[in-house]
Scaffold this motif. Sequence first.
Motif, PDB file in Angstrom:
ATOM      1  N   TRP A  29      53.123  25.832   8.371  1.00  0.00           N
ATOM      2  CA  TRP A  29      52.999  24.544   7.682  1.00  0.00           C
ATOM      3  C   TRP A  29      51.592  23.982   7.870  1.00  0.00           C
ATOM      4  O   TRP A  29      50.963  23.500   6.927  1.00  0.00           O
ATOM      5  N   ILE A  30      51.095  24.043   9.106  1.00  0.00           N
ATOM      6  CA  ILE A  30      49.758  23.527   9.408  1.00  0.00           C
ATOM      7  C   ILE A  30      48.691  24.310   8.643  1.00  0.00           C
ATOM      8  O   ILE A  30      47.754  23.721   8.082  1.00  0.00           O
ATOM      9  N   LEU A  31      48.809  25.626   8.579  1.00  0.00           N
ATOM     10  CA  LEU A  31      47.837  26.440   7.842  1.00  0.00           C
ATOM     11  C   LEU A  31      47.871  26.110   6.349  1.00  0.00           C
ATOM     12  O   LEU A  31      46.820  26.004   5.702  1.00  0.00           O
ATOM     13  N   ALA A  32      49.064  25.915   5.789  1.00  0.00           N
ATOM     14  CA  ALA A  32      49.179  25.539   4.376  1.00  0.00           C
ATOM     15  C   ALA A  32      48.576  24.149   4.143  1.00  0.00           C
ATOM     16  O   ALA A  32      47.874  23.925   3.153  1.00  0.00           O
ATOM     17  N   TYR A  33      48.832  23.225   5.060  1.00  0.00           N
ATOM     18  CA  TYR A  33      48.258  21.884   4.977  1.00  0.00           C
ATOM     19  C   TYR A  33      46.731  21.966   4.999  1.00  0.00           C
ATOM     20  O   TYR A  33      46.046  21.303   4.212  1.00  0.00           O
ATOM     21  N   ALA A  34      46.184  22.789   5.887  1.00  0.00           N
ATOM     22  CA  ALA A  34      44.733  22.948   5.988  1.00  0.00           C
ATOM     23  C   ALA A  34      44.146  23.473   4.676  1.00  0.00           C
ATOM     24  O   ALA A  34      43.122  22.975   4.207  1.00  0.00           O
ATOM     25  N   ARG A  35      44.793  24.460   4.083  1.00  0.00           N
ATOM     26  CA  ARG A  35      44.316  24.982   2.796  1.00  0.00           C
ATOM     27  C   ARG A  35      44.340  23.893   1.723  1.00  0.00           C
ATOM     28  O   ARG A  35      43.392  23.719   0.973  1.00  0.00           O
ATOM     29  N   GLN A  36      45.430  23.176   1.665  1.00  0.00           N
ATOM     30  CA  GLN A  36      45.605  22.108   0.674  1.00  0.00           C
ATOM     31  C   GLN A  36      44.550  21.012   0.839  1.00  0.00           C
ATOM     32  O   GLN A  36      44.097  20.429  -0.146  1.00  0.00           O
ATOM     33  N   GLU A  37      44.163  20.726   2.070  1.00  0.00           N
ATOM     34  CA  GLU A  37      43.210  19.651   2.357  1.00  0.00           C
ATOM     35  C   GLU A  37      41.752  20.121   2.344  1.00  0.00           C
ATOM     36  O   GLU A  37      40.858  19.336   2.661  1.00  0.00           O
ATOM     37  N   GLY A  38      41.509  21.380   2.008  1.00  0.00           N
ATOM     38  CA  GLY A  38      40.136  21.886   1.947  1.00  0.00           C
ATOM     39  C   GLY A  38      39.474  22.022   3.302  1.00  0.00           C
ATOM     40  O   GLY A  38      38.258  21.887   3.432  1.00  0.00           O
ATOM     41  N   ILE A  39      40.262  22.324   4.301  1.00  0.00           N
ATOM     42  CA  ILE A  39      39.760  22.466   5.664  1.00  0.00           C
ATOM     43  C   ILE A  39      39.188  23.868   5.837  1.00  0.00           C
ATOM     44  O   ILE A  39      39.776  24.854   5.376  1.00  0.00           O
ATOM     45  N   ASP A  40      38.031  23.958   6.502  1.00  0.00           N
ATOM     46  CA  ASP A  40      37.336  25.224   6.664  1.00  0.00           C
ATOM     47  C   ASP A  40      37.944  26.114   7.747  1.00  0.00           C
ATOM     48  O   ASP A  40      38.005  27.330   7.588  1.00  0.00           O
ATOM     49  N   GLU A  41      38.360  25.518   8.863  1.00  0.00           N
ATOM     50  CA  GLU A  41      38.842  26.297  10.000  1.00  0.00           C
ATOM     51  C   GLU A  41      39.971  25.561  10.717  1.00  0.00           C
ATOM     52  O   GLU A  41      39.984  24.333  10.755  1.00  0.00           O
ATOM     53  N   VAL A  42      40.872  26.350  11.322  1.00  0.00           N
ATOM     54  CA  VAL A  42      41.920  25.805  12.190  1.00  0.00           C
ATOM     55  C   VAL A  42      41.680  26.387  13.583  1.00  0.00           C
ATOM     56  O   VAL A  42      41.473  27.593  13.730  1.00  0.00           O
ATOM     57  N   HIS A  43      41.700  25.516  14.588  1.00  0.00           N
ATOM     58  CA  HIS A  43      41.413  25.916  15.970  1.00  0.00           C
ATOM     59  C   HIS A  43      42.533  25.461  16.896  1.00  0.00           C
ATOM     60  O   HIS A  43      43.256  24.517  16.596  1.00  0.00           O
ATOM     61  N   LEU A  44      42.624  26.118  18.043  1.00  0.00           N
ATOM     62  CA  LEU A  44      43.452  25.675  19.154  1.00  0.00           C
ATOM     63  C   LEU A  44      42.956  26.339  20.418  1.00  0.00           C
ATOM     64  O   LEU A  44      42.283  27.358  20.364  1.00  0.00           O
ATOM     65  N   ASP A  45      43.251  25.738  21.535  1.00  0.00           N
ATOM     66  CA  ASP A  45      43.028  26.338  22.852  1.00  0.00           C
ATOM     67  C   ASP A  45      44.392  26.600  23.456  1.00  0.00           C
ATOM     68  O   ASP A  45      45.337  25.860  23.202  1.00  0.00           O
ATOM     69  N   SER A  46      44.481  27.645  24.267  1.00  0.00           N
ATOM     70  CA  SER A  46      45.743  27.947  24.931  1.00  0.00           C
ATOM     71  C   SER A  46      45.458  28.394  26.352  1.00  0.00           C
ATOM     72  O   SER A  46      44.569  29.219  26.574  1.00  0.00           O
ATOM     73  N   GLY A  47      46.201  27.838  27.288  1.00  0.00           N
ATOM     74  CA  GLY A  47      46.050  28.240  28.683  1.00  0.00           C
ATOM     75  C   GLY A  47      46.298  29.731  28.853  1.00  0.00           C
ATOM     76  O   GLY A  47      46.984  30.366  28.054  1.00  0.00           O
ATOM     77  N   VAL A  48      45.708  30.285  29.914  1.00  0.00           N
ATOM     78  CA  VAL A  48      45.829  31.713  30.173  1.00  0.00           C
ATOM     79  C   VAL A  48      46.623  31.914  31.458  1.00  0.00           C
ATOM     80  O   VAL A  48      46.127  31.669  32.550  1.00  0.00           O
ATOM     81  N   ASN A  49      47.884  32.291  31.286  1.00  0.00           N
ATOM     82  CA  ASN A  49      48.745  32.671  32.404  1.00  0.00           C
ATOM     83  C   ASN A  49      49.948  33.406  31.821  1.00  0.00           C
ATOM     84  O   ASN A  49      50.139  33.444  30.601  1.00  0.00           O
ATOM     85  N   ASP A  50      50.743  34.001  32.664  1.00  0.00           N
ATOM     86  CA  ASP A  50      51.873  34.813  32.196  1.00  0.00           C
ATOM     87  C   ASP A  50      52.851  34.025  31.332  1.00  0.00           C
ATOM     88  O   ASP A  50      53.452  34.574  30.414  1.00  0.00           O
ATOM     89  N   ALA A  51      53.000  32.742  31.594  1.00  0.00           N
ATOM     90  CA  ALA A  51      53.947  31.925  30.836  1.00  0.00           C
ATOM     91  C   ALA A  51      53.499  31.718  29.392  1.00  0.00           C
ATOM     92  O   ALA A  51      54.297  31.327  28.548  1.00  0.00           O
ATOM     93  N   ARG A  52      52.239  31.989  29.077  1.00  0.00           N
ATOM     94  CA  ARG A  52      51.704  31.763  27.730  1.00  0.00           C
ATOM     95  C   ARG A  52      51.689  33.026  26.868  1.00  0.00           C
ATOM     96  O   ARG A  52      51.248  32.988  25.723  1.00  0.00           O
ATOM     97  N   THR A  53      52.176  34.137  27.373  1.00  0.00           N
ATOM     98  CA  THR A  53      52.120  35.411  26.643  1.00  0.00           C
ATOM     99  C   THR A  53      52.778  35.324  25.276  1.00  0.00           C
ATOM    100  O   THR A  53      52.208  35.786  24.281  1.00  0.00           O
ATOM    101  N   ASP A  54      53.962  34.739  25.178  1.00  0.00           N
ATOM    102  CA  ASP A  54      54.642  34.630  23.880  1.00  0.00           C
ATOM    103  C   ASP A  54      53.845  33.755  22.913  1.00  0.00           C
ATOM    104  O   ASP A  54      53.748  34.060  21.727  1.00  0.00           O
ATOM    105  N   ALA A  55      53.258  32.670  23.427  1.00  0.00           N
ATOM    106  CA  ALA A  55      52.438  31.807  22.571  1.00  0.00           C
ATOM    107  C   ALA A  55      51.230  32.576  22.052  1.00  0.00           C
ATOM    108  O   ALA A  55      50.901  32.512  20.866  1.00  0.00           O
ATOM    109  N   HIS A  56      50.580  33.326  22.916  1.00  0.00           N
ATOM    110  CA  HIS A  56      49.412  34.101  22.491  1.00  0.00           C
ATOM    111  C   HIS A  56      49.796  35.142  21.439  1.00  0.00           C
ATOM    112  O   HIS A  56      49.059  35.353  20.472  1.00  0.00           O
ATOM    113  N   ARG A  57      50.937  35.759  21.615  1.00  0.00           N
ATOM    114  CA  ARG A  57      51.419  36.734  20.625  1.00  0.00           C
ATOM    115  C   ARG A  57      51.606  36.060  19.263  1.00  0.00           C
ATOM    116  O   ARG A  57      51.213  36.591  18.226  1.00  0.00           O
TER     117      ARG A  57
END
Length: 142
Positions: free
Chosen positions: A95-123
């Motif tokens: 939904w966010i990526l579609a919203y970004a395209r619709q709004e003429g946004i150049d890039e979508v970014h995020l930061d994510s912590g690095v630990n074993d609990a974040r593996t599924d999020a990184h995937r």
Amino acid sequence: MLIQKASSTTDLAKCRRAIQALRPKLTDEQYDDAILKTLADNRTMVFVEENEEAAAVAVFEVGYNLFRGKYLYIDDLSTLPEYRGQGYAGHLVDWILAYARQEGIDEVHLDSGVNDARTDAHRLYLNKRFKVTSLHFAVSIR
């Protein structure tokens, strides 16, 4: 799955537990004030509702800077533990990526912590074609 923008105090209350799943230091007493300050700073909260609460929630901001141009930054993306692995976060990202395209946004970014609990999020991020582009550095002032 229906993606909704949180636009009322009732919606914000529905999102409390999902936000706290990602931000456990955010107490019930702090939540209302912190969310209102966050949203007042040019951010949007979207969520997927199940059983009268947010199963998953995302908070993002839109901005412009010299490096990125017009960008969307995902501050928070969280799914309640009992709903993980069912596609809620993926639908929010789509939904966010579609919203970004619709709004003429150049890039979508995020930061994510690095630990074993974040593996599924990184995937998830890699499957949605996000790339690891930098290291994020920070210094605590207090």
